[in-house]
Scaffold this motif. Structure first.
Motif, PDB file in Angstrom:
ATOM      1  N   SER A 179       0.869  -1.175   0.000  1.00 46.02           N
ATOM      2  CA  SER A 179       0.000   0.000   0.000  1.00 46.02           C
ATOM      3  C   SER A 179       0.911   1.232   0.000  1.00 46.02           C
ATOM      4  O   SER A 179       1.869   1.268  -0.764  1.00 46.02           O
ATOM      5  CB  SER A 179      -0.939  -0.009   1.210  1.00 46.02           C
ATOM      6  OG  SER A 179      -1.982   0.922   1.065  1.00 46.02           O
ATOM      7  N   ASP A 235      -4.781   4.139   7.173  1.00 45.28           N
ATOM      8  CA  ASP A 235      -4.981   4.258   5.732  1.00 45.28           C
ATOM      9  C   ASP A 235      -3.639   4.245   5.022  1.00 45.28           C
ATOM     10  O   ASP A 235      -2.954   5.259   4.968  1.00 45.28           O
ATOM     11  CB  ASP A 235      -5.746   5.551   5.426  1.00 45.28           C
ATOM     12  CG  ASP A 235      -5.961   5.796   3.940  1.00 45.28           C
ATOM     13  OD1 ASP A 235      -5.412   5.041   3.120  1.00 45.28           O
ATOM     14  OD2 ASP A 235      -6.662   6.759   3.596  1.00 45.28           O
ATOM     15  N   GLY A 236      -3.256   3.078   4.505  1.00 50.98           N
ATOM     16  CA  GLY A 236      -1.971   2.927   3.834  1.00 50.98           C
ATOM     17  C   GLY A 236      -0.989   2.108   4.647  1.00 50.98           C
ATOM     18  O   GLY A 236      -0.610   1.000   4.232  1.00 50.98           O
ATOM     19  N   GLY A 269      -1.601  -1.747   5.123  1.00 51.29           N
ATOM     20  CA  GLY A 269      -1.318  -2.629   3.999  1.00 51.29           C
ATOM     21  C   GLY A 269       0.157  -2.887   3.800  1.00 51.29           C
ATOM     22  O   GLY A 269       0.569  -3.998   3.447  1.00 51.29           O
ATOM     23  N   GLU A 309      -3.998  -6.023  -2.051  1.00 54.40           N
ATOM     24  CA  GLU A 309      -3.753  -4.999  -1.035  1.00 54.40           C
ATOM     25  C   GLU A 309      -4.741  -5.126   0.114  1.00 54.40           C
ATOM     26  O   GLU A 309      -5.945  -5.313  -0.095  1.00 54.40           O
ATOM     27  CB  GLU A 309      -3.883  -3.608  -1.657  1.00 54.40           C
ATOM     28  CG  GLU A 309      -3.738  -2.458  -0.667  1.00 54.40           C
ATOM     29  CD  GLU A 309      -3.775  -1.093  -1.323  1.00 54.40           C
ATOM     30  OE1 GLU A 309      -3.811  -0.087  -0.594  1.00 54.40           O
ATOM     31  OE2 GLU A 309      -3.746  -1.030  -2.570  1.00 54.40           O
ATOM     32  N   HIS A 345      -6.463  -3.041   3.180  1.00 55.74           N
ATOM     33  CA  HIS A 345      -6.742  -1.637   3.460  1.00 55.74           C
ATOM     34  C   HIS A 345      -7.914  -1.539   4.432  1.00 55.74           C
ATOM     35  O   HIS A 345      -8.721  -2.468   4.546  1.00 55.74           O
ATOM     36  CB  HIS A 345      -7.097  -0.907   2.164  1.00 55.74           C
ATOM     37  CG  HIS A 345      -6.852   0.572   2.184  1.00 55.74           C
ATOM     38  ND1 HIS A 345      -7.736   1.468   2.743  1.00 55.74           N
ATOM     39  CD2 HIS A 345      -5.821   1.316   1.700  1.00 55.74           C
ATOM     40  CE1 HIS A 345      -7.254   2.692   2.609  1.00 55.74           C
ATOM     41  NE2 HIS A 345      -6.084   2.628   1.975  1.00 55.74           N
ATOM     42  N   SER A 379     -15.493  -0.946  -3.166  1.00 54.17           N
ATOM     43  CA  SER A 379     -14.731   0.188  -2.637  1.00 54.17           C
ATOM     44  C   SER A 379     -15.185   1.441  -3.351  1.00 54.17           C
ATOM     45  O   SER A 379     -15.055   1.545  -4.576  1.00 54.17           O
ATOM     46  CB  SER A 379     -13.228  -0.023  -2.849  1.00 54.17           C
ATOM     47  OG  SER A 379     -12.522   1.167  -2.527  1.00 54.17           O
ATOM     48  N   HIS A 409      -7.804   3.503  -5.126  1.00 57.97           N
ATOM     49  CA  HIS A 409      -6.586   2.937  -4.549  1.00 57.97           C
ATOM     50  C   HIS A 409      -5.591   2.640  -5.656  1.00 57.97           C
ATOM     51  O   HIS A 409      -5.929   2.625  -6.843  1.00 57.97           O
ATOM     52  CB  HIS A 409      -6.908   1.655  -3.762  1.00 57.97           C
ATOM     53  CG  HIS A 409      -7.846   1.860  -2.616  1.00 57.97           C
ATOM     54  ND1 HIS A 409      -7.451   2.384  -1.409  1.00 57.97           N
ATOM     55  CD2 HIS A 409      -9.187   1.636  -2.513  1.00 57.97           C
ATOM     56  CE1 HIS A 409      -8.506   2.455  -0.593  1.00 57.97           C
ATOM     57  NE2 HIS A 409      -9.559   2.020  -1.242  1.00 57.97           N
TER      58      HIS A 409
END
Length: 415
Positions: A78, A90-91, A94, A187, A189, A352, A356
């Motif tokens: 990520s 967030d990020g 991952g 990924e 997330h 989603s 991303h």
């Protein structure tokens, strides 16, 4: 199974880099904060026994070699950059979960046919230059020199930021991978929504990434005195706009998958005693199916035109952005479903609504995502939160999914 405590500790340590007074995180691309974050993550990659490198667009990559080094690589990861005063999950989740999965494989002596790479993409968020997903665009081979001319608020371009970071803008093409070189990308997330929370599930499988369509509606009516103009002869731009807004809500709600948002409204002249003569508003329309989204768009356009014609208001619709949705690969979804089954977890599929890095890789390789529960659906905010247990569940699903994709080889001499 992954080491839950190690993963959680690393998440907390990484959150200290770029910490704001309100408890959030600001790590913009090509800043000292992002550099410090990448250096810390690189140290974790080395602890995991991975071969560490950075490519020509600044992506940080940790490689676990496969039994067949020439086989196509399985990518997972990520990003570590953030929005202004964002959250810590967030990020980073991952990236760190990918490293954790590979570290556990090495600790347990697990070998795979295909190589696996944990990756921290450069500038996914786009908060600094209003242009994101630089790293994934680079790997996909779609990043152009012209796009490097985008500037931040201080007038520094992406190109200049590259040079200041020791990267050569002339070499961005060298970061691109060929389809035959990549087997898959997956990924983990945070959901950034409330679906999993509402179902009381820790994890889910992403069915696809919605593509945003941005439109600008402009209504031109007739300015008039609020007291001296009878209702039957008005050409009220705001009344027409309001009716169209209701149409957007109704049409988007019919499909069960489409979402429509009016986020900006301008009313002119703006006087309390003046009939509005001009109204502008934005529309963000999304769906994981381009066909469904475009059908909703066409219906909105049709009914909006009828409303404006009836009220004597002129309507102009400008297209600001049209991004194709990115359906997740059946290959990834199958590997993830098998992982859920092995771990005894309920597999729920959900879309989603946010973009991303995987969207950029859709034409390069099979692409998919896993979500974990977000408390109250909050994201891009200091209150962003996912529990240690949910992070572990997501990391365990990622671990097993990656093993399924990379084809684990069992040593029959080991008990």
């Amino acid at each position: 199974m992954i080491n839950e405590e190690r993963l959680w500790k690393r998440l907390q340590l990484l959150s200290e880099i770029g910490r704001t007074e309100s408890g959030g995180v600001t790590r913009l691309s090509f800043t000292k904060e992002e550099r410090a974050a990448k250096d810390l993550v690189a140290s974790y990659m080395k602890e995991a026994g991975l071969e560490v490198r950075e490519d020509e667009v600044g992506n940080l990559i940790g490689r676990k070699e496969g039994l067949n080094p020439e086989a196509a690589v399985v990518l997972t990861g990520s990003h570590v950059d953030s929005v202004f005063n964002g959250g810590n999950f967030d990020g980073p989740l991952g990236v760190l979960a990918a490293i954790e999965a590979l570290q556990v494989m090495n600790e347990q002596g697990i070998e795979t046919e295909h190589p696996i790479e944990a990756i921290a993409f450069t500038d996914e968020e786009g908060a600094r230059f209003s242009f994101g997903m630089i790293g994934s665009r680079g790997i996909a081979g779609t990043l152009t020199r012209e796009e490097l001319l985008n500037k931040d608020k201080q007038g520094i371009s992406i190109e200049e930021a590259f040079l200041l970071s020791g990267l050569n803008p002339d070499e961005i093409g060298k970061a691109a991978l060929k389809p035959e070189e990549v087997k898959a990308y997956v990924e983990l997330h945070i959901e950034q929504g409330k679906v999993l929370e509402g179902l009381n599930l820790s994890t889910g499988i992403v069915s696809g990434l919605a593509g945003p369509l941005w439109l600008k509606f402009i209504f031109e009516g007739e300015v008039g005195h609020a007291g001296a103009t009878p209702m039957p002869i008005r050409h009220d731009a705001l009344t027409a706009a309001a009716r169209v807004m209701l149409v957007i809500e109704e049409e988007a709600s019919k499909t069960g998958t489409t979402v429509g948002t009016v986020g900006q409204v301008l009313v002119l002249p703006g006087g309390i005693n003046i009939i509005p003569g001009r109204v502008e508003f934005s529309l963000d329309l999304r769906d994981i199916s381009e066909t469904v989204r475009d059908e909703v768009e066409n219906q909105i356009r049709k009914i909006a035109g009828q409303i404006c014609e009836k009220q004597g208001v002129e309507l102009t619709i400008e297209e600001l952005q049209r991004v194709a949705p990115a359906p997740c690969s059946d290959i990834i979804k199958k590997a993830a479903s098998e992982a859920f089954e092995k771990l005894g977890l309920e597999a729920h599929y959900l879309p989603s609504g946010a973009g991303h890095d995987g969207m950029q890789l859709m034409d390069l390789c099979p692409m998919g995502m896993l979500f974990i529960r977000s408390k109250n659906g909050i994201s891009h905010d200091p209150a962003e939160w996912s529990s240690k247990e949910d992070c572990a569940d997501g990391a365990n699903v990622l671990y097993q999914t990656v093993l399924n994709l990379a084809v684990q080889k069992v040593n029959l001499t080991m008990k």
